[in-house]
Scaffold this motif. Structure first.
Motif, mmCIF file in Angstrom:
data_model
loop_
_atom_site.group_PDB
_atom_site.id
_atom_site.type_symbol
_atom_site.label_atom_id
_atom_site.label_comp_id
_atom_site.label_asym_id
_atom_site.label_seq_id
_atom_site.Cartn_x
_atom_site.Cartn_y
_atom_site.Cartn_z
ATOM 1 N N GLU A 99 -6.450 -13.315 -3.673
ATOM 2 C CA GLU A 99 -5.784 -14.211 -2.745
ATOM 3 C C GLU A 99 -6.014 -13.797 -1.309
ATOM 4 O OE1 GLU A 99 -1.580 -14.629 -3.101
ATOM 5 O OE2 GLU A 99 -1.839 -16.671 -3.785
ATOM 6 N N HIS A 100 -6.302 -12.525 -1.094
ATOM 7 C CA HIS A 100 -6.532 -12.053 0.267
ATOM 8 C C HIS A 100 -7.770 -12.705 0.885
ATOM 9 C CE1 HIS A 100 -3.352 -9.057 0.798
ATOM 10 N NE2 HIS A 100 -3.461 -8.834 -0.506
ATOM 11 N N GLN A 101 -8.702 -13.167 0.039
ATOM 12 C CA GLN A 101 -9.903 -13.829 0.578
ATOM 13 C C GLN A 101 -9.592 -15.211 1.147
ATOM 14 O OE1 GLN A 101 -13.325 -13.921 -2.118
ATOM 15 N NE2 GLN A 101 -14.530 -15.099 -0.636
ATOM 16 N N ALA A 105 -2.761 -14.584 2.596
ATOM 17 C CA ALA A 105 -1.919 -13.596 1.921
ATOM 18 C C ALA A 105 -1.807 -12.317 2.736
ATOM 19 C CB ALA A 105 -2.485 -13.274 0.539
ATOM 20 N N ILE A 106 -0.635 -11.697 2.627
ATOM 21 C CA ILE A 106 -0.433 -10.424 3.317
ATOM 22 C C ILE A 106 0.215 -9.397 2.387
ATOM 23 C CG2 ILE A 106 -0.064 -11.484 5.576
ATOM 24 C CD1 ILE A 106 3.023 -10.464 4.973
ATOM 25 N N ASP A 107 -0.003 -8.140 2.712
ATOM 26 C CA ASP A 107 0.787 -7.058 2.142
ATOM 27 C C ASP A 107 1.647 -6.530 3.282
ATOM 28 O OD1 ASP A 107 -0.556 -7.352 -0.257
ATOM 29 O OD2 ASP A 107 -2.041 -5.818 0.221
ATOM 30 N N ALA A 108 2.954 -6.388 3.004
ATOM 31 C CA ALA A 108 3.900 -6.008 4.052
ATOM 32 C C ALA A 108 4.401 -4.574 3.869
ATOM 33 C CB ALA A 108 5.088 -6.963 4.037
ATOM 34 N N TYR A 152 4.491 -6.969 -10.972
ATOM 35 C CA TYR A 152 5.368 -7.143 -9.817
ATOM 36 C C TYR A 152 4.804 -6.474 -8.566
ATOM 37 C CZ TYR A 152 9.855 -6.724 -7.288
ATOM 38 O OH TYR A 152 10.863 -6.780 -6.372
ATOM 39 N N GLU A 153 4.662 -7.261 -7.484
ATOM 40 C CA GLU A 153 4.188 -6.702 -6.210
ATOM 41 C C GLU A 153 5.160 -7.108 -5.108
ATOM 42 O OE1 GLU A 153 0.155 -7.466 -5.067
ATOM 43 O OE2 GLU A 153 -0.686 -6.520 -6.846
ATOM 44 N N PRO A 154 6.185 -6.291 -4.870
ATOM 45 C CA PRO A 154 7.195 -6.648 -3.854
ATOM 46 C C PRO A 154 6.620 -6.792 -2.441
ATOM 47 C CG PRO A 154 7.717 -4.515 -4.916
ATOM 48 C CD PRO A 154 6.484 -5.038 -5.568
ATOM 49 N N TRP A 155 5.438 -6.260 -2.196
ATOM 50 C CA TRP A 155 4.852 -6.249 -0.844
ATOM 51 C C TRP A 155 3.929 -7.433 -0.576
ATOM 52 C CZ3 TRP A 155 3.841 -2.723 -4.742
ATOM 53 C CH2 TRP A 155 2.612 -2.884 -5.389
ATOM 54 N N HIS A 156 3.532 -8.157 -1.606
ATOM 55 C CA HIS A 156 2.511 -9.198 -1.427
ATOM 56 C C HIS A 156 3.135 -10.588 -1.266
ATOM 57 C CE1 HIS A 156 -1.642 -10.898 -2.296
ATOM 58 N NE2 HIS A 156 -0.877 -11.947 -2.522
ATOM 59 N N TYR A 157 2.880 -11.213 -0.119
ATOM 60 C CA TYR A 157 3.402 -12.537 0.191
ATOM 61 C C TYR A 157 2.257 -13.491 0.480
ATOM 62 C CZ TYR A 157 7.748 -10.137 0.236
ATOM 63 O OH TYR A 157 8.820 -9.382 -0.178
HETATM 64 ZN ZN LIG Z 1 -1.845 -8.098 -1.640
#
Ligand SMILES: [Zn+2]
Length: 183
Positions: A99-101, A105-108, A152-157
Protein backbone atom coordinates in the motif's frame (compact mmCIF):
# COMPACT_ATOMS: atom_id res chain seq x y z
CA UNK A 1 -8.56 3.15 -11.33
CA UNK A 2 -4.98 3.41 -10.30
CA UNK A 3 -5.19 7.03 -9.12
CA UNK A 4 -8.44 6.54 -7.19
CA UNK A 5 -8.24 7.42 -3.50
CA UNK A 6 -10.07 4.16 -2.82
CA UNK A 7 -7.65 1.96 -4.74
CA UNK A 8 -7.40 -1.47 -3.16
CA UNK A 9 -3.88 -2.83 -2.86
CA UNK A 10 -3.50 -6.07 -0.97
CA UNK A 11 -2.16 -9.58 -1.45
CA UNK A 12 -4.44 -10.14 -4.46
CA UNK A 13 -4.36 -6.67 -6.00
CA UNK A 14 -1.04 -5.19 -7.03
CA UNK A 15 0.37 -2.19 -8.85
CA UNK A 16 2.62 -2.06 -11.93
CA UNK A 17 6.27 -2.05 -10.88
CA UNK A 18 6.76 1.27 -12.65
CA UNK A 19 3.86 2.98 -10.87
CA UNK A 20 4.76 6.22 -9.11
CA UNK A 21 1.92 8.67 -8.34
CA UNK A 22 2.32 11.91 -10.29
CA UNK A 23 1.15 14.17 -7.46
CA UNK A 24 3.58 13.18 -4.70
CA UNK A 25 4.42 15.99 -2.31
CA UNK A 26 6.94 16.33 0.49
CA UNK A 27 5.45 16.18 3.99
CA UNK A 28 6.39 19.11 6.21
CA UNK A 29 9.37 18.05 8.35
CA UNK A 30 7.40 19.09 11.40
CA UNK A 31 5.26 15.98 10.91
CA UNK A 32 7.65 13.52 9.27
CA UNK A 33 11.01 11.98 9.90
CA UNK A 34 13.33 13.03 7.08
CA UNK A 35 11.96 13.33 3.52
CA UNK A 36 8.65 11.54 3.21
CA UNK A 37 6.20 11.87 0.33
CA UNK A 38 2.45 11.37 -0.04
CA UNK A 39 -0.04 12.17 -2.76
CA UNK A 40 -1.27 15.77 -2.61
CA UNK A 41 -4.59 15.15 -0.86
CA UNK A 42 -3.12 12.74 1.70
CA UNK A 43 -0.15 15.05 2.33
CA UNK A 44 -2.49 17.90 3.05
CA UNK A 45 -4.61 15.77 5.40
CA UNK A 46 -1.73 14.30 7.36
CA UNK A 47 -0.31 17.76 7.98
CA UNK A 48 -3.70 18.96 9.23
CA UNK A 49 -3.93 15.88 11.44
CA UNK A 50 -0.39 16.35 12.75
CA UNK A 51 -0.93 20.01 13.42
CA UNK A 52 -4.26 19.53 15.23
CA UNK A 53 -2.76 16.67 17.26
CA UNK A 54 0.23 18.81 18.18
CA UNK A 55 -1.99 21.62 19.42
CA UNK A 56 -3.51 19.09 21.84
CA UNK A 57 -0.11 17.81 22.98
CA UNK A 58 0.18 14.72 20.77
CA UNK A 59 3.29 14.25 18.69
CA UNK A 60 2.61 12.16 15.60
CA UNK A 61 5.52 11.64 13.21
CA UNK A 62 5.34 9.92 9.83
CA UNK A 63 8.24 7.46 9.67
CA UNK A 64 7.29 5.84 6.37
CA UNK A 65 5.05 7.01 3.52
CA UNK A 66 5.48 6.50 -0.23
CA UNK A 67 7.83 3.62 -1.06
CA UNK A 68 8.66 2.74 -4.62
CA UNK A 69 8.83 -0.78 -6.05
CA UNK A 70 12.59 -1.11 -5.72
CA UNK A 71 12.60 0.03 -2.09
CA UNK A 72 9.81 -2.43 -1.25
CA UNK A 73 11.68 -5.19 -3.05
CA UNK A 74 14.76 -4.71 -0.91
CA UNK A 75 12.74 -4.25 2.28
CA UNK A 76 10.68 -7.40 1.71
CA UNK A 77 13.73 -9.52 1.01
CA UNK A 78 15.35 -8.22 4.16
CA UNK A 79 12.26 -9.33 6.14
CA UNK A 80 12.39 -12.79 4.57
CA UNK A 81 16.07 -13.08 5.47
CA UNK A 82 15.43 -12.14 9.10
CA UNK A 83 12.02 -13.71 9.78
CA UNK A 84 11.62 -16.46 7.22
CA UNK A 85 9.09 -16.46 4.39
CA UNK A 86 5.94 -17.31 6.35
CA UNK A 87 6.38 -14.66 9.06
CA UNK A 88 7.58 -12.10 6.55
CA UNK A 89 4.40 -12.49 4.52
CA UNK A 90 2.24 -11.55 7.52
CA UNK A 91 3.97 -8.23 8.07
CA UNK A 92 5.60 -7.27 4.80
CA UNK A 93 4.19 -6.92 1.29
CA UNK A 94 5.97 -8.31 -1.70
CA UNK A 95 7.03 -5.62 -4.17
CA UNK A 96 4.14 -4.28 -6.23
CA UNK A 97 1.66 -5.27 -3.52
CA UNK A 98 2.49 -2.69 -0.87
CA UNK A 99 0.00 0.00 0.00
CA UNK A 100 2.95 2.31 0.52
CA UNK A 101 3.46 2.35 -3.27
CA UNK A 102 0.08 4.11 -3.64
CA UNK A 103 1.39 7.20 -1.87
CA UNK A 104 -1.68 7.04 0.39
CA UNK A 105 -0.33 5.07 3.36
CA UNK A 106 1.77 6.03 6.35
CA UNK A 107 3.45 4.42 9.31
CA UNK A 108 3.11 6.62 12.40
CA UNK A 109 5.34 7.06 15.41
CA UNK A 110 4.22 8.61 18.71
CA UNK A 111 5.98 10.33 21.57
CA UNK A 112 7.39 7.01 22.80
CA UNK A 113 9.64 7.14 19.71
CA UNK A 114 9.18 3.59 18.39
CA UNK A 115 6.60 2.90 15.69
CA UNK A 116 6.62 -0.78 16.70
CA UNK A 117 5.31 0.33 20.09
CA UNK A 118 2.86 2.88 18.69
CA UNK A 119 -0.02 1.03 20.34
CA UNK A 120 1.42 1.92 23.77
CA UNK A 121 1.62 5.63 23.00
CA UNK A 122 -0.95 8.27 23.97
CA UNK A 123 -0.97 9.19 20.28
CA UNK A 124 -2.40 5.81 19.34
CA UNK A 125 -5.47 6.38 21.48
CA UNK A 126 -5.95 9.77 19.88
CA UNK A 127 -5.52 8.35 16.37
CA UNK A 128 -8.01 5.61 17.13
CA UNK A 129 -10.76 8.16 17.73
CA UNK A 130 -9.69 10.89 15.36
CA UNK A 131 -7.84 9.59 12.27
CA UNK A 132 -11.12 9.16 10.35
CA UNK A 133 -11.88 12.85 10.74
CA UNK A 134 -8.92 13.45 8.45
CA UNK A 135 -9.76 10.66 5.99
CA UNK A 136 -7.39 8.05 7.44
CA UNK A 137 -8.22 4.53 8.62
CA UNK A 138 -6.38 1.95 10.67
CA UNK A 139 -5.72 -0.38 7.77
CA UNK A 140 -4.80 -3.65 9.50
CA UNK A 141 -6.97 -3.94 12.62
CA UNK A 142 -6.75 -6.62 15.25
CA UNK A 143 -8.62 -9.83 14.43
CA UNK A 144 -9.03 -8.94 10.77
CA UNK A 145 -6.02 -10.86 9.47
CA UNK A 146 -8.31 -13.31 7.69
CA UNK A 147 -9.63 -10.41 5.60
CA UNK A 148 -6.61 -8.14 5.18
CA UNK A 149 -3.94 -10.85 5.03
CA UNK A 150 -1.82 -8.92 7.51
CA UNK A 151 -1.41 -9.12 11.22
CA UNK A 152 -2.41 -6.20 13.42
CA UNK A 153 -0.43 -3.04 12.58
CA UNK A 154 -1.37 -0.23 15.00
CA UNK A 155 1.05 2.14 13.21
CA UNK A 156 -0.17 1.76 9.62
CA UNK A 157 -2.86 4.17 8.38
CA UNK A 158 -4.33 4.57 4.94
CA UNK A 159 -5.87 7.67 3.41
CA UNK A 160 -9.25 6.88 1.84
CA UNK A 161 -11.00 10.27 2.02
CA UNK A 162 -13.48 11.57 4.57
CA UNK A 163 -16.64 9.77 3.46
CA UNK A 164 -15.12 6.29 3.29
CA UNK A 165 -13.09 6.80 6.47
CA UNK A 166 -16.19 7.72 8.45
CA UNK A 167 -18.17 4.72 7.18
CA UNK A 168 -15.25 2.35 7.84
CA UNK A 169 -14.75 3.78 11.33
CA UNK A 170 -18.42 3.73 12.32
CA UNK A 171 -19.07 0.22 11.05
CA UNK A 172 -15.74 -1.29 12.10
CA UNK A 173 -14.88 -2.37 8.56
CA UNK A 174 -11.71 -3.09 6.66
CA UNK A 175 -11.12 -1.44 3.29
CA UNK A 176 -11.80 -4.81 1.67
CA UNK A 177 -15.24 -5.00 3.30
CA UNK A 178 -16.04 -1.38 2.50
CA UNK A 179 -15.24 -1.79 -1.18
CA UNK A 180 -17.29 -4.98 -1.40
CA UNK A 181 -20.23 -3.10 0.12
CA UNK A 182 -20.05 -0.45 -2.62
CA UNK A 183 -20.35 -2.90 -5.51
ZN1 LIG B 1 3.01 0.52 6.69
Amino acid sequence: MINDTLILVNKENGLPSSYIPTDLELIDHKFAYDNKYLRKEARHSIEKLGSDALSLGYKIVVVSAFRDYKYQHDLHHEYIKVKGLEDAQLCSARPGYSEHQTGLAIDAMGSNNDYNLFEDSIEFKWMKNNAHKYGFILRYPKDKTNITGYKYEPWHYRYVGLKAALDIYKNDLTLEEYIKKQT
